[in-house]
Scaffold this motif. Structure first.
Motif, PDB file in Angstrom:
ATOM      1  N   GLN A 157      60.636  47.320  60.386  1.00 44.80           N
ATOM      2  CA  GLN A 157      61.963  46.951  60.507  1.00 44.80           C
ATOM      3  C   GLN A 157      62.810  46.214  59.513  1.00 44.80           C
ATOM      4  O   GLN A 157      63.931  46.343  59.229  1.00 44.80           O
ATOM      5  CB  GLN A 157      62.014  46.061  61.809  1.00 44.80           C
ATOM      6  CG  GLN A 157      61.656  46.902  63.041  1.00 44.80           C
ATOM      7  CD  GLN A 157      61.375  45.974  64.290  1.00 44.80           C
ATOM      8  OE1 GLN A 157      61.939  44.842  64.396  1.00 44.80           O
ATOM      9  NE2 GLN A 157      60.683  46.390  65.157  1.00 44.80           N
ATOM     10  N   PHE A 158      61.888  45.198  58.753  1.00 47.42           N
ATOM     11  CA  PHE A 158      62.497  44.266  57.806  1.00 47.42           C
ATOM     12  C   PHE A 158      62.932  45.445  56.555  1.00 47.42           C
ATOM     13  O   PHE A 158      64.043  45.220  56.124  1.00 47.42           O
ATOM     14  CB  PHE A 158      61.232  43.463  57.235  1.00 47.42           C
ATOM     15  CG  PHE A 158      61.763  42.721  55.955  1.00 47.42           C
ATOM     16  CD1 PHE A 158      62.772  41.646  56.072  1.00 47.42           C
ATOM     17  CD2 PHE A 158      61.174  43.042  54.776  1.00 47.42           C
ATOM     18  CE1 PHE A 158      62.980  41.101  54.990  1.00 47.42           C
ATOM     19  CE2 PHE A 158      61.572  42.288  53.665  1.00 47.42           C
ATOM     20  CZ  PHE A 158      62.650  41.221  53.692  1.00 47.42           C
ATOM     21  N   ILE A 212      53.632  53.555  53.710  1.00 45.08           N
ATOM     22  CA  ILE A 212      55.092  53.534  53.675  1.00 45.08           C
ATOM     23  C   ILE A 212      55.489  52.203  53.413  1.00 45.08           C
ATOM     24  O   ILE A 212      56.457  51.898  52.665  1.00 45.08           O
ATOM     25  CB  ILE A 212      55.636  54.534  54.967  1.00 45.08           C
ATOM     26  CG1 ILE A 212      55.575  55.778  54.901  1.00 45.08           C
ATOM     27  CG2 ILE A 212      57.412  53.870  54.781  1.00 45.08           C
ATOM     28  CD1 ILE A 212      55.857  56.405  56.140  1.00 45.08           C
ATOM     29  N   VAL A 213      55.007  51.194  54.243  1.00 45.10           N
ATOM     30  CA  VAL A 213      55.519  49.777  54.203  1.00 45.10           C
ATOM     31  C   VAL A 213      55.303  49.162  52.901  1.00 45.10           C
ATOM     32  O   VAL A 213      55.792  48.607  52.029  1.00 45.10           O
ATOM     33  CB  VAL A 213      55.050  48.891  55.060  1.00 45.10           C
ATOM     34  CG1 VAL A 213      55.157  47.384  54.918  1.00 45.10           C
ATOM     35  CG2 VAL A 213      55.486  49.412  56.416  1.00 45.10           C
ATOM     36  N   LEU A 244      52.897  45.413  61.588  1.00 48.46           N
ATOM     37  CA  LEU A 244      53.291  46.453  60.939  1.00 48.46           C
ATOM     38  C   LEU A 244      54.597  46.859  61.221  1.00 48.46           C
ATOM     39  O   LEU A 244      55.572  47.284  60.508  1.00 48.46           O
ATOM     40  CB  LEU A 244      52.470  47.443  61.139  1.00 48.46           C
ATOM     41  CG  LEU A 244      52.689  49.153  60.532  1.00 48.46           C
ATOM     42  CD1 LEU A 244      53.006  48.788  59.050  1.00 48.46           C
ATOM     43  CD2 LEU A 244      51.732  50.269  60.914  1.00 48.46           C
ATOM     44  N   SER A 245      55.219  46.810  62.652  1.00 50.64           N
ATOM     45  CA  SER A 245      56.468  47.238  63.427  1.00 50.64           C
ATOM     46  C   SER A 245      57.400  45.972  62.787  1.00 50.64           C
ATOM     47  O   SER A 245      58.441  46.692  62.379  1.00 50.64           O
ATOM     48  CB  SER A 245      56.166  46.926  64.570  1.00 50.64           C
ATOM     49  OG  SER A 245      55.519  48.041  65.434  1.00 50.64           O
ATOM     50  N   ARG A 248      48.055  57.974  61.813  1.00 51.64           N
ATOM     51  CA  ARG A 248      49.566  57.587  61.700  1.00 51.64           C
ATOM     52  C   ARG A 248      49.848  56.230  61.255  1.00 51.64           C
ATOM     53  O   ARG A 248      50.504  55.832  60.530  1.00 51.64           O
ATOM     54  CB  ARG A 248      50.336  57.872  63.055  1.00 51.64           C
ATOM     55  CG  ARG A 248      51.643  57.863  63.248  1.00 51.64           C
ATOM     56  CD  ARG A 248      52.064  58.475  64.552  1.00 51.64           C
ATOM     57  NE  ARG A 248      53.484  58.545  64.493  1.00 51.64           N
ATOM     58  CZ  ARG A 248      54.139  59.630  64.082  1.00 51.64           C
ATOM     59  NH1 ARG A 248      53.373  60.602  63.534  1.00 51.64           N
ATOM     60  NH2 ARG A 248      55.525  59.741  64.070  1.00 51.64           N
ATOM     61  N   PHE A 249      48.908  55.243  61.642  1.00 48.35           N
ATOM     62  CA  PHE A 249      48.806  53.847  61.344  1.00 48.35           C
ATOM     63  C   PHE A 249      48.521  53.713  59.748  1.00 48.35           C
ATOM     64  O   PHE A 249      49.408  53.092  59.080  1.00 48.35           O
ATOM     65  CB  PHE A 249      47.584  52.863  61.908  1.00 48.35           C
ATOM     66  CG  PHE A 249      47.759  51.622  61.552  1.00 48.35           C
ATOM     67  CD1 PHE A 249      48.477  50.720  62.385  1.00 48.35           C
ATOM     68  CD2 PHE A 249      46.850  51.168  60.646  1.00 48.35           C
ATOM     69  CE1 PHE A 249      48.319  49.357  62.082  1.00 48.35           C
ATOM     70  CE2 PHE A 249      47.177  49.914  60.087  1.00 48.35           C
ATOM     71  CZ  PHE A 249      47.822  48.896  61.106  1.00 48.35           C
ATOM     72  N   ASP A 250      47.716  54.379  59.386  1.00 53.68           N
ATOM     73  CA  ASP A 250      47.362  54.477  57.899  1.00 53.68           C
ATOM     74  C   ASP A 250      48.718  54.908  56.866  1.00 53.68           C
ATOM     75  O   ASP A 250      49.111  54.222  55.889  1.00 53.68           O
ATOM     76  CB  ASP A 250      46.191  55.158  57.260  1.00 53.68           C
ATOM     77  CG  ASP A 250      44.797  54.500  58.036  1.00 53.68           C
ATOM     78  OD1 ASP A 250      44.978  53.396  58.206  1.00 53.68           O
ATOM     79  OD2 ASP A 250      44.035  55.355  57.834  1.00 53.68           O
ATOM     80  N   ALA A 251      49.526  55.919  57.531  1.00 52.36           N
ATOM     81  CA  ALA A 251      50.362  56.639  56.865  1.00 52.36           C
ATOM     82  C   ALA A 251      51.684  55.517  56.879  1.00 52.36           C
ATOM     83  O   ALA A 251      52.285  55.211  55.989  1.00 52.36           O
ATOM     84  CB  ALA A 251      50.937  57.907  57.469  1.00 52.36           C
TER      85      ALA A 251
END
Length: 490
Positions: free
Chosen positions: A273-274, A306-307, A268-269, A299-302
């Protein structure tokens, strides 16, 4: 399979169904081999057994259909690509055997017409379209608001076909045995159209809709194979390769769960960044400001949403499409837009193009194929949540999440069609739900346009609830009310 340069192609033609009993018999004959043979470098794996709950209910419905008393539509959970094989085994082995034991005397073939995604022939090859046509399948463009040719063919078979009809109302697999994706309204709409077509002919057969649940379990927890898969993913993503150690350790699921969480956070990180660098003009703080810092799951789900939104937005900018609707709706819209640029209906004869015109057409196709890969990344993660494995850390759910991450990593590495590893032998459980009378809901549908929309929505929700209840029952009451196990090698 790696990506080759995409070139402009001729239009995707409709493939009419040409049901052939000989082809169906051949499919029945090779089915046990196909279901069992799933060879990977380290392990032979496949489906060894099919269990069915309430098979007698489906036998009764088939008997009524063959007697001309009802029109039958089935709606099945679409977990993964093995679902059609499991259903074909149900129709070719389980139902005939139980019907013979009961002395019901069903007529051959016990089969069903079906809808399938037109895009399947693009990655599998033209042979699949030929094969599905002979099995009675109708191809449909999922991204078109109204695929008139496919719907016309489906309506004809629903009202006049010699076989029932089966549909996957989720529209695509979501890779989660424990989550039903939001159902598309097409199933309910087709069901009501069937009632309408019968009434126009003054026919009185009721239209019956029956949900079918599908759930997979490993015969033996494949911890060693899952360990190897996770190690491969860790190496591919740049993480330190770990191990669950001895497969006899007390709680290997805890070790695998922590590794999957670490992999998920790392991937996810990287994707954040991409898209932060390349999805210009898209805010990176949407939704996060409203979430408590200590609520890690929310927070992970949000962050994931977003990604996914950024990936779709990146593709939508290229095609000039609005960022509207659900994630699934946006994926289907993007798929259809990319097909329009690749399979050129405005250029039916590519051989007449000059070299420059052909080169420009290929440029357009290549650019569209590249942008559509953003959408393909999103497809696998529409149902992912941080709590899915946490609330029930079974080996099946751990494996499902690992497989989804494998799909993502494989696509990022350049594989067009990720060849998923098979971790071990599995058994499948099919649950035949309670029949739903669509005809009883006709008065509401026929009242006016607003009532028709409400009737479609209500029927869709009823099927959704039925499929979700089957999942809850599967988790809570394993084995209750099932038939005698049906071995694949019989």
């Amino acid at each position: 399979m790696s990506h080759d340069r995409q070139r402009a192609q001729r239009p995707l033609e409709f493939i009419p169904q040409r049901f052939n009993r000989l082809v169906l018999r051949c499919a029945h004959w090779v089915l046990p081999v196909v279901m069992r043979v799933r060879m990977r470098p380290w392990l032979p794996a496949g489906i060894t057994q099919v269990d069915v709950t309430n098979a007698e209910g489906l036998i009764d419905l088939y008997q009524q259909f063959q007697a001309g008393k009802i029109r039958l539509i089935m709606a099945f959970r679409h977990v993964e690509v093995d679902d059609p094989l499991s259903l074909l085994f149900l129709f070719s082995r389980v139902i005939p055997r139980l019907a013979d034991e009961r002395g019901t005397g069903l007529q051959y073939p016990i089969h069903a017409h079906f809808l399938y995604d037109r895009g399947m022939t693009l990655w599998a090859g033209d042979w699949l379209g030929w094969f599905f046509a002979r099995l009675g399948g109708i191809p449909v463009h999922r991204g078109r608001p109204l695929d008139r040719v496919a719907l016309r063919a489906a309506r004809e078979l629903l009202a006049h076909g010699n076989l029932p009809f089966i549909i996957a109302p989720e529209g695509a697999t979501n890779g989660h045995s424990g989550i039903v994706s939001p159902l598309a309204p097409g199933l309910a709409q087709l069901s009501f159209w069937c009632v309408q077509d019968l009434r126009k002919e003054n026919r009185t057969e009721p239209v019956i809709l029956v949900p079918i649940g599908i759930h997979y379990r490993y015969v033996t927890p494949p911890w060693a194979s899952l360990d190897r898969l996770l190690s491969q993913l860790e190496a591919d993503t740049g993480l330190a390769v770990q191990s669950i150690g001895s497969t006899a350790m007390p709680h290997p699921e805890q070790v695998c769960y922590q590794r999957i969480c670490q992999l998920g956070e790392h991937l996810l990180s990287q994707m954040e960044q991409f898209y932060q660098r390349f999805a210009h003009g898209k805010s990176s703080t949407r939704w996060l400001s409203d979430i408590a810092p200590d609520d890690s799951s929310a927070r992970f789900d949000a962050r994931l949403q977003i990604v996914l939104d950024r990936a779709l937005w990146t593709a939508e900018q290229h095609f000039g499409l609005p960022s509207q609707g659900s994630v699934i709706e946006r994926c289907r819209r993007l798929e259809e837009a990319s097909w329009r640029d690749i399979y050129r209906e405005d250029l039916p004869d590519l051989t007449r193009l000059s070299p420059v015109e052909r080169g420009l057409a290929d440029w357009i196709a290549e650019a569209s194929d590249l942008r559509s890969r953003h959408m393909r990344l999103v497809e696998s993660f529409v149902a992912v949540t941080a709590t899915y494995v946490q609330e029930h850390p079974s080996v099946e759910r751990l494996a499902e999440m690992a497989m989804l991450m494998f799909d993502l990593v494989a696509r990022l590495k350049g594989d067009k069609i990720p060849a998923r590893p098979r971790l071990g032998w599995r058994r499948v459980h099919l649950t035949i739900g309670q029949p739903i009378s669509v005809s009883d809901r006709w008065p509401l549908y026929a009242h006016d346009r607003q009532s028709a929309k409400q009737a479609v929505s209500d029927l869709t929700q009823e099927v959704q609830t039925a499929l979700e209840n089957m999942i809850a029952a599967e988790v809570g009451e394993q084995g209750k009310g099932r038939t005698e196990p049906n071995k694949i090698d019989r």
